[in-house]
Design a protein around this motif. Structure first.
Motif, PDB file in Angstrom:
ATOM      1  N   THR A 192       0.834  -1.198   0.000  1.00  0.00           N
ATOM      2  CA  THR A 192       0.000   0.000   0.000  1.00  0.00           C
ATOM      3  C   THR A 192       0.870   1.250   0.000  1.00  0.00           C
ATOM      4  OG1 THR A 192      -1.750  -1.142   1.213  1.00  0.00           O
ATOM      5  CG2 THR A 192      -1.817   1.255   1.225  1.00  0.00           C
ATOM      6  N   CYS A 193       0.486   2.224  -0.805  1.00  0.00           N
ATOM      7  CA  CYS A 193       1.200   3.492  -0.877  1.00  0.00           C
ATOM      8  C   CYS A 193       0.977   4.277   0.422  1.00  0.00           C
ATOM      9  CB  CYS A 193       0.717   4.314  -2.068  1.00  0.00           C
ATOM     10  SG  CYS A 193       1.374   6.000  -2.151  1.00  0.00           S
ATOM     11  N   SER A 194       2.048   4.859   0.955  1.00  0.00           N
ATOM     12  CA  SER A 194       1.948   5.604   2.208  1.00  0.00           C
ATOM     13  C   SER A 194       1.279   6.958   2.036  1.00  0.00           C
ATOM     14  CB  SER A 194       3.353   5.802   2.805  1.00  0.00           C
ATOM     15  OG  SER A 194       3.967   4.561   3.073  1.00  0.00           O
ATOM     16  N   ILE A 195       1.006   7.356   0.787  1.00  0.00           N
ATOM     17  CA  ILE A 195       0.354   8.639   0.532  1.00  0.00           C
ATOM     18  C   ILE A 195      -1.127   8.437   0.220  1.00  0.00           C
ATOM     19  CG2 ILE A 195       0.300  10.705  -0.911  1.00  0.00           C
ATOM     20  CD1 ILE A 195       3.278  10.385  -1.349  1.00  0.00           C
ATOM     21  N   CYS A 196      -1.426   7.684  -0.864  1.00  0.00           N
ATOM     22  CA  CYS A 196      -2.820   7.552  -1.307  1.00  0.00           C
ATOM     23  C   CYS A 196      -3.544   6.391  -0.638  1.00  0.00           C
ATOM     24  CB  CYS A 196      -2.885   7.408  -2.828  1.00  0.00           C
ATOM     25  SG  CYS A 196      -2.208   5.842  -3.450  1.00  0.00           S
ATOM     26  N   LYS A 197      -2.793   5.513   0.037  1.00  0.00           N
ATOM     27  CA  LYS A 197      -3.349   4.359   0.749  1.00  0.00           C
ATOM     28  C   LYS A 197      -3.965   3.315  -0.186  1.00  0.00           C
ATOM     29  CE  LYS A 197      -2.169   6.559   4.423  1.00  0.00           C
ATOM     30  NZ  LYS A 197      -0.881   6.210   5.076  1.00  0.00           N
ATOM     31  N   ASP A 198      -3.731   3.458  -1.487  1.00  0.00           N
ATOM     32  CA  ASP A 198      -4.150   2.441  -2.447  1.00  0.00           C
ATOM     33  C   ASP A 198      -2.975   1.514  -2.755  1.00  0.00           C
ATOM     34  OD1 ASP A 198      -6.842   3.092  -2.783  1.00  0.00           O
ATOM     35  OD2 ASP A 198      -6.383   4.657  -4.250  1.00  0.00           O
ATOM     36  N   ILE A 199      -3.203   0.529  -3.645  1.00  0.00           N
ATOM     37  CA  ILE A 199      -2.132  -0.394  -4.019  1.00  0.00           C
ATOM     38  C   ILE A 199      -1.060   0.350  -4.802  1.00  0.00           C
ATOM     39  CG2 ILE A 199      -1.574  -2.539  -5.228  1.00  0.00           C
ATOM     40  CD1 ILE A 199      -3.345  -2.872  -2.744  1.00  0.00           C
ATOM     41  N   LEU A 200       0.177   0.112  -4.464  1.00  0.00           N
ATOM     42  CA  LEU A 200       1.303   0.796  -5.114  1.00  0.00           C
ATOM     43  C   LEU A 200       1.263   0.620  -6.624  1.00  0.00           C
ATOM     44  CD1 LEU A 200       4.072  -0.280  -2.606  1.00  0.00           C
ATOM     45  CD2 LEU A 200       3.516   2.113  -3.154  1.00  0.00           C
TER      46      LEU A 200
END
Length: 358
Positions: free
Chosen positions: A20-28
């Protein structure tokens, strides 16, 4: 931005928090890693962040790019993801690595616009729609006029346009000094020579003597010849005597080529005569060709120069019953085609000479 978690069909053995992306909280998506804090971010998210926070990572450390850990790539590769166009009907479930290529080029359920009317539709329906759309622009191969399918393109106007185009090309060629006499005095590329091919009696047929009529064998002047037949002088005289409207003998270069044995005639109205290099890695230049139409009045011939399957040159010329030399100057090609453009069948032209640098 990353991939919505709703698009993930299966995670495999991968814990979702690890991808998970630490910014958008979606899958990298296209991850990048900070060497300082070791967190991973989507490239697009990070670029947007840096517009406001120069060289500072979202965890408020000094950002220094690091190689994405192989373990992270392995975890992403385990994901199985629904195509973005699922709502349009696509049922494909793809690996992380195959997703982008599918969605950009392979998915038939992506939205595209018709090139004519601009109406949006699914890619799978585009070919059928454009085959019928009256707003599609068509390029006439004979006169090179562009028109929409709904507009009338009359035969008489097409032929008139082709004549005007031919005159324009010939005039431009003369102005640019493309005549063979000028080219003959130019410096040749290293390792190449000018070949004036006039179809003498030296044509090898399976390594044996030449036959009265037949196809020019592959390898004659190190070239591959397709859809042409050699016509001997005796055969030309016979045809001319049998039919007063024929004038095959006009195609022989009596004044400049003593001993010329053959002329080359296209074998098909529907398949273009072609000349290619036997060695696929080599190219050649066509300076000019000399030809006429031995059985009809004027005839349009579409000539194209090709390199690696792509069209580099195109021109349309008009041949008459009088033998004429036509300057071409098609450089650095590996194939040339001569295609008859006619609204009726049983058309032919006869070539007595072609000048090639190879």
């Amino acid at each position: 931005m990353g991939l919505s978690t709703e698009r993930i069909e299966t995670y495999g053995t991968t814990p979702v928090k690890h991808v998970t992306c630490s910014i958008c909280k979606d899958i990298l998506w296209k991850p990048q890693t900070c060497n300082t804090c070791k967190n991973a971010f989507c490239k697009e998210c990070l670029d947007y962040w840096f517009n406001r926070h120069h060289n500072t990572c979202p965890m408020m450390h000094h950002y220094k790019n690091d190689r994405v850990p192989p373990l992270l790539n392995d975890m992403l590769s385990e994901l199985r993801i629904f195509c973005y166009n699922k709502t349009n009907g696509c049922t494909d479930v793809l690996s992380y690595d195959a997703l982008e290529q599918h969605e950009l080029k392979g998915c038939n359920y992506q939205k595209v616009n018709c090139h004519g009317c601009k109406i949006p539709m699914l890619k799978k329906d585009l070919d059928q729609h454009e085959s019928e759309c009256d707003q599609i622009e068509i390029n006439c191969d004979l006169c090179e006029t562009k028109y929409r399918r709904k507009d009338v393109h009359e035969e008489a106007q097409c032929l008139q346009n082709a004549v005007v185009l031919h005159d324009k090309i010939m005039k431009q060629s003369q102005q640019n000094g493309l005549a063979t006499t000028t080219a003959a005095n130019s410096e040749l590329p290293l390792g190449k020579s000018r070949k004036i091919i006039q179809f003498f009696d030296d044509i090898p047929i399976n390594g044996a003597a030449v036959i009265p009529e037949g196809e020019a064998s592959d390898g004659y002047y190190s070239l591959k010849w397709s859809h042409l037949t050699l016509v001997s002088r005796a055969q030309a005289e016979s045809w001319d005597q049998e039919n007063p409207s024929y004038h095959y003998q006009n195609a022989f270069l009596d004044g400049s080529a003593v001993g010329q044995a053959f002329i080359a005639q296209n074998t098909s109205t529907w398949e273009p005569m072609s000349i290619t290099m036997n060695n696929n890695s080599r190219t050649f230049t066509v300076e000019s060709f000399t030809a006429c139409t031995p059985r009809t009045s004027d005839l349009q011939v579409k000539i194209r120069g090709w390199r690696n399957g792509e069209k580099k040159y195109k021109m349309t010329v008009i041949l008459t019953p009088s033998l004429a030399q036509v300057p071409l100057e098609m450089e650095d090609i590996d194939k040339i085609t001569f295609d008859i453009m006619s609204f009726s069948s049983k058309k032919c032209f006869a070539m007595s000479e072609i000048i090639i640098i190879a």
